[in-house]
Motif scaffolding. Structure first.
Motif, PDB file in Angstrom:
ATOM      1  N   LYS A 161      32.382  51.446  28.996  1.00  0.00           N
ATOM      2  CA  LYS A 161      32.748  49.856  29.359  1.00  0.00           C
ATOM      3  C   LYS A 161      34.048  49.844  29.622  1.00  0.00           C
ATOM      4  O   LYS A 161      34.146  48.943  30.671  1.00  0.00           O
ATOM      5  CB  LYS A 161      32.476  49.435  27.895  1.00  0.00           C
ATOM      6  N   ILE A 162      34.797  50.596  29.627  1.00  0.00           N
ATOM      7  CA  ILE A 162      36.335  50.287  29.935  1.00  0.00           C
ATOM      8  C   ILE A 162      36.209  50.648  31.395  1.00  0.00           C
ATOM      9  O   ILE A 162      37.052  50.086  32.052  1.00  0.00           O
ATOM     10  CB  ILE A 162      37.598  51.260  29.127  1.00  0.00           C
ATOM     11  N   GLU A 163      35.812  51.691  31.863  1.00  0.00           N
ATOM     12  CA  GLU A 163      35.884  52.154  33.252  1.00  0.00           C
ATOM     13  C   GLU A 163      35.074  51.212  33.945  1.00  0.00           C
ATOM     14  O   GLU A 163      35.708  50.703  35.013  1.00  0.00           O
ATOM     15  CB  GLU A 163      34.907  53.497  33.323  1.00  0.00           C
ATOM     16  N   ASP A 164      34.124  50.510  33.577  1.00  0.00           N
ATOM     17  CA  ASP A 164      33.378  49.496  34.339  1.00  0.00           C
ATOM     18  C   ASP A 164      34.464  48.224  34.439  1.00  0.00           C
ATOM     19  O   ASP A 164      34.259  47.597  35.412  1.00  0.00           O
ATOM     20  CB  ASP A 164      32.053  48.844  33.532  1.00  0.00           C
ATOM     21  N   LEU A 165      35.001  48.008  33.236  1.00  0.00           N
ATOM     22  CA  LEU A 165      35.949  46.913  33.210  1.00  0.00           C
ATOM     23  C   LEU A 165      36.833  46.870  34.203  1.00  0.00           C
ATOM     24  O   LEU A 165      37.489  46.220  35.087  1.00  0.00           O
ATOM     25  CB  LEU A 165      36.534  46.631  31.846  1.00  0.00           C
ATOM     26  N   LEU A 166      37.608  48.202  34.405  1.00  0.00           N
ATOM     27  CA  LEU A 166      38.646  48.664  35.291  1.00  0.00           C
ATOM     28  C   LEU A 166      38.230  48.375  36.584  1.00  0.00           C
ATOM     29  O   LEU A 166      38.745  47.740  37.624  1.00  0.00           O
ATOM     30  CB  LEU A 166      39.054  50.013  35.021  1.00  0.00           C
ATOM     31  N   VAL A 167      37.036  48.652  36.942  1.00  0.00           N
ATOM     32  CA  VAL A 167      36.460  48.556  38.406  1.00  0.00           C
ATOM     33  C   VAL A 167      36.376  47.177  38.566  1.00  0.00           C
ATOM     34  O   VAL A 167      37.023  46.900  39.971  1.00  0.00           O
ATOM     35  CB  VAL A 167      35.154  49.619  38.338  1.00  0.00           C
ATOM     36  N   ASP A 168      35.986  46.344  37.805  1.00  0.00           N
ATOM     37  CA  ASP A 168      35.948  45.005  37.753  1.00  0.00           C
ATOM     38  C   ASP A 168      37.138  44.451  38.031  1.00  0.00           C
ATOM     39  O   ASP A 168      37.369  43.477  38.853  1.00  0.00           O
ATOM     40  CB  ASP A 168      35.220  44.278  36.692  1.00  0.00           C
ATOM     41  N   LEU A 169      38.109  44.845  37.149  1.00  0.00           N
ATOM     42  CA  LEU A 169      39.563  44.124  37.250  1.00  0.00           C
ATOM     43  C   LEU A 169      40.174  44.425  38.745  1.00  0.00           C
ATOM     44  O   LEU A 169      41.306  43.553  39.011  1.00  0.00           O
ATOM     45  CB  LEU A 169      40.411  44.657  35.992  1.00  0.00           C
ATOM     46  N   LYS A 170      39.797  45.363  39.292  1.00  0.00           N
ATOM     47  CA  LYS A 170      40.625  45.669  40.500  1.00  0.00           C
ATOM     48  C   LYS A 170      40.521  44.849  41.750  1.00  0.00           C
ATOM     49  O   LYS A 170      41.480  44.538  42.398  1.00  0.00           O
ATOM     50  CB  LYS A 170      40.535  47.017  40.996  1.00  0.00           C
ATOM     51  N   GLN A 171      39.440  43.821  41.466  1.00  0.00           N
ATOM     52  CA  GLN A 171      39.268  42.523  42.388  1.00  0.00           C
ATOM     53  C   GLN A 171      40.508  41.808  42.352  1.00  0.00           C
ATOM     54  O   GLN A 171      41.147  41.158  43.476  1.00  0.00           O
ATOM     55  CB  GLN A 171      38.278  41.798  41.926  1.00  0.00           C
ATOM     56  N   ASN A 172      41.137  41.574  41.051  1.00  0.00           N
ATOM     57  CA  ASN A 172      42.137  40.704  40.984  1.00  0.00           C
ATOM     58  C   ASN A 172      43.691  41.513  40.619  1.00  0.00           C
ATOM     59  O   ASN A 172      44.783  40.838  40.615  1.00  0.00           O
ATOM     60  CB  ASN A 172      42.100  39.702  39.928  1.00  0.00           C
ATOM     61  N   TYR A 173      43.669  42.746  40.195  1.00  0.00           N
ATOM     62  CA  TYR A 173      44.792  43.430  39.760  1.00  0.00           C
ATOM     63  C   TYR A 173      44.867  44.636  40.454  1.00  0.00           C
ATOM     64  O   TYR A 173      43.899  45.274  41.061  1.00  0.00           O
ATOM     65  CB  TYR A 173      44.586  43.744  38.287  1.00  0.00           C
ATOM     66  N   THR A 174      46.174  45.319  40.289  1.00  0.00           N
ATOM     67  CA  THR A 174      46.204  46.723  40.896  1.00  0.00           C
ATOM     68  C   THR A 174      46.328  47.534  39.505  1.00  0.00           C
ATOM     69  O   THR A 174      47.142  47.327  38.710  1.00  0.00           O
ATOM     70  CB  THR A 174      47.501  46.739  41.820  1.00  0.00           C
ATOM     71  N   ILE A 175      45.760  48.743  39.624  1.00  0.00           N
ATOM     72  CA  ILE A 175      45.605  49.454  38.359  1.00  0.00           C
ATOM     73  C   ILE A 175      46.105  50.836  38.824  1.00  0.00           C
ATOM     74  O   ILE A 175      45.706  51.599  39.696  1.00  0.00           O
ATOM     75  CB  ILE A 175      44.125  49.529  37.874  1.00  0.00           C
ATOM     76  N   VAL A 176      46.829  51.334  38.035  1.00  0.00           N
ATOM     77  CA  VAL A 176      47.534  52.663  37.914  1.00  0.00           C
ATOM     78  C   VAL A 176      47.226  53.448  36.630  1.00  0.00           C
ATOM     79  O   VAL A 176      47.480  52.759  35.463  1.00  0.00           O
ATOM     80  CB  VAL A 176      49.101  52.720  38.083  1.00  0.00           C
ATOM     81  N   LEU A 177      46.583  54.603  36.695  1.00  0.00           N
ATOM     82  CA  LEU A 177      45.906  55.158  35.527  1.00  0.00           C
ATOM     83  C   LEU A 177      46.419  56.724  35.336  1.00  0.00           C
ATOM     84  O   LEU A 177      46.155  57.430  36.497  1.00  0.00           O
ATOM     85  CB  LEU A 177      44.211  55.072  35.551  1.00  0.00           C
ATOM     86  N   VAL A 178      46.878  56.936  34.195  1.00  0.00           N
ATOM     87  CA  VAL A 178      47.191  58.284  34.008  1.00  0.00           C
ATOM     88  C   VAL A 178      45.836  58.877  33.388  1.00  0.00           C
ATOM     89  O   VAL A 178      45.414  58.224  32.187  1.00  0.00           O
ATOM     90  CB  VAL A 178      48.279  58.681  33.079  1.00  0.00           C
ATOM     91  N   THR A 179      45.338  60.060  33.700  1.00  0.00           N
ATOM     92  CA  THR A 179      44.269  60.516  33.129  1.00  0.00           C
ATOM     93  C   THR A 179      44.043  62.004  32.850  1.00  0.00           C
ATOM     94  O   THR A 179      44.445  62.606  33.928  1.00  0.00           O
ATOM     95  CB  THR A 179      42.894  60.090  33.446  1.00  0.00           C
ATOM     96  N   HIS A 180      43.633  62.590  31.983  1.00  0.00           N
ATOM     97  CA  HIS A 180      43.296  63.928  31.758  1.00  0.00           C
ATOM     98  C   HIS A 180      41.997  64.217  32.285  1.00  0.00           C
ATOM     99  O   HIS A 180      41.719  65.385  32.237  1.00  0.00           O
ATOM    100  CB  HIS A 180      43.674  64.470  30.398  1.00  0.00           C
ATOM    101  N   ASN A 181      41.162  63.144  32.095  1.00  0.00           N
ATOM    102  CA  ASN A 181      39.717  63.454  32.281  1.00  0.00           C
ATOM    103  C   ASN A 181      39.587  63.290  33.838  1.00  0.00           C
ATOM    104  O   ASN A 181      39.623  62.149  34.436  1.00  0.00           O
ATOM    105  CB  ASN A 181      39.201  62.142  31.464  1.00  0.00           C
ATOM    106  N   MET A 182      39.278  64.342  34.498  1.00  0.00           N
ATOM    107  CA  MET A 182      39.213  64.508  35.915  1.00  0.00           C
ATOM    108  C   MET A 182      37.816  63.643  36.493  1.00  0.00           C
ATOM    109  O   MET A 182      37.803  63.272  37.420  1.00  0.00           O
ATOM    110  CB  MET A 182      39.190  65.833  36.367  1.00  0.00           C
TER     111      MET A 182
END
Lengths: 255, 221
Positions: free
Chosen positions: A189-210
């Motif tokens: 759900k969070i991943e889907d949300l982030l993909v939706d949010l990039k329409q209006n925001y710029t997202i920088v994500l640190v992740t261990h999950n490749m």
């Protein structure tokens, strides 16, 4: 790299926690607007420090020294007030951290309250509703807005924290392993949300999950021992990385 | 060793074993054409099932690796390349099997030495054997340049195939009573030509796997 306009420009950034120990070594990179940029690398590679430097959270550590610039559009963030900067560049952390004594409603507008910004009731309602709708939480909580935030599930709490960040209408959202404490369904759900949010925001994500970086990011950085080893389109990084070190890391042959 | 690495190593061993088996299938069926050796043809025919078993095993290994380990970068390219090399090898073995079945079905057919010489079928057989071996060498040693010659060899095999029809037609005109064996030879030549094409596909997969280059549908000269 694609040619979308950039929003952040990191220029020769070096950060040291101790005098001789550089956590980030002379990193330069531009971050594309309305895209998800993932920062990957083994523990201690400097990725979280780099992320925090983008809204100057790293300055909370004593004796830290920073060289170089980060420009948000054309303005050096180190010449801005941190209050102004953090309104434009919001941060979401690994563990959901809603304010436990505040209601869901109060959590969303906490930033305004903490900054002493008085809003009319109608403005507050509007911000709360829009922010919660943006994180797809509104339908789930609209009848319990005045309950405490910590009765929510982990995934809902994390979406609440993202809503709290969105309430300030930032340009950039920084996320530090935002799903590592969540189950796969909440993660999706969070991943889907982030993909939706990039329409209006710029997202920088640190992740261990490749696989997460592979699934949702447009561009990926690979850092090792404080250096930015490789930065390219995510598809390129995961199919044919240029550096052996990147390849060893993403294929799990690292170390 | 990491789990994925174990799986990849075992997949690599299986492909190499299958490859060696296919090489022997092709070389035996080629030899059977030239020496009219029906026993050898029988041997090729018997071993076809073994090739099919390898194909199924390798397919399922690839599927499991992708489902369970989500390989990326060179590992992903390796699995994708193996998946395609596998089906190309199986097709090659099918042609060898086809040649062997043809020889077994028509035990009385004996090819004229002059026809063998004129059609260059001997060269064709040795070229496809060479292409298969070069492919295996390139794959085993992870050196794509070992596979580079395959494209021009395939061109040569195509040339022999293109010229064969005219040569065989002329021969039939002179020796109408031998038309049947001529048709058998043409069928075998067509199969060898297809084997060359599959070797060329395999070479493309080797370049993709090792160098991340896509040569498919590109000019290789």
């Amino acid at each position: 790299m694609n040619t979308d306009p950039s929003i952040l420009s990191i220029e020769n950034l070096s950060i040291a926690y101790d005098k001789d120990k550089l956590a980030v070594k002379n990193v330069s990179a531009t971050i594309k607007k309305n895209a998800i940029t993932a920062i990957m690398g083994p523990s201690g590679c400097g990725k979280t420090t780099l992320l925090r430097a983008i809204n100057r959270m790293h300055e909370l550590y004593p004796n830290i020294s920073t060289e170089g610039k980060i420009k948000l559009y054309d303005e050096n963030i180190y010449d801005m007030s941190t209050i102004k900067l953090r309104r434009k560049v919001g941060m979401v952390f690994q563990r959901p951290n809603p304010f436990p004594t505040l209601s869901i409603y109060e959590n969303v507008i906490a930033g305004y309250k903490l900054n002493g910004i008085n809003l009319k009731r109608s403005e507050r309602d509007e911000i709360v509703e829009t922010s919660l709708k943006n994180v797809a939480l509104w339908e789930e909580v609209k009848n319990s807005l005045h309950k405490k935030g910590n009765f929510l599930s982990g995934g809902q709490q994390q979406r609440l924290c993202i809503a709290r960040t969105l309430a300030f209408k930032p340009d950039v959202i920084l996320l530090d392993e935002p799903t590592s404490a969540l189950d796969p369904i909440a993660t999706a759900k969070i991943e889907d949300l982030l993909v939706d949010l990039k329409q209006n925001y710029t997202i920088v994500l640190v992740t261990h999950n490749m696989t997460q970086a592979a699934r949702i990011s447009d561009n990926s950085m690979y850092m090792y021992l404080g250096e930015l080893i490789e930065y390219d389109e995510t598809t390129q990084i995961f199919t044919n990385p240029k550096h052996t070190s990147t390849q060893n890391y993403i294929t799990g042959r690292f170390g | 060793m990491r789990q994925l690495e174990q799986e990849l190593t075992s997949l690599r061993h299986d492909v190499i074993d299958m490859w060696k088996l296919v090489i022997s299938q092709v070389s035996n069926s080629g030899e059977a054409i030239l020496s009219f050796d029906k026993e050898l043809a029988q041997k090729v025919s018997m071993r076809e099932r073994k090739v099919d078993a390898y194909e199924l095993k390798i397919d399922s290994e690839c599927e499991n690796i992708i489902a369970l380990h989500q390989p990326v970068a060179i590992d992903l390219r390796f699995v994708l390349a193996v998946f395609k090399i596998n089906s190309n090898l199986e097709r090659i073995a099918d042609f060898a099997y086809g040649i062997s079945r043809m020889l077994i079905a028509n035990p009385s057919v004996i090819l004229d030495a002059e026809l063998i010489t004129n059609t260059n079928v001997r060269v064709m057989i040795s070229e496809v054997n060479k292409m298969l071996t070069q492919g295996l060498d390139a794959f085993e040693n992870e050196k794509s340049n070992f596979a580079a010659a395959i494209f021009s060899e395939d061109y040569q095999v195509d040339e022999i195939n293109n010229n064969a029809a005219r040569i065989v037609a002329d021969y039939i005109q002179k020796n109408p009573d031998r038309a049947f064996e001529c048709l058998q030879l043409i069928a075998a030549i067509r199969k060898l030509e297809r084997i060359g094409d599959h070797c060329s596909n395999i070479a493309e997969e080797i370049f993709f796997y090792i160098d991340a280059k896509v040569l498919k549908h590109a000019s290789k000269k």
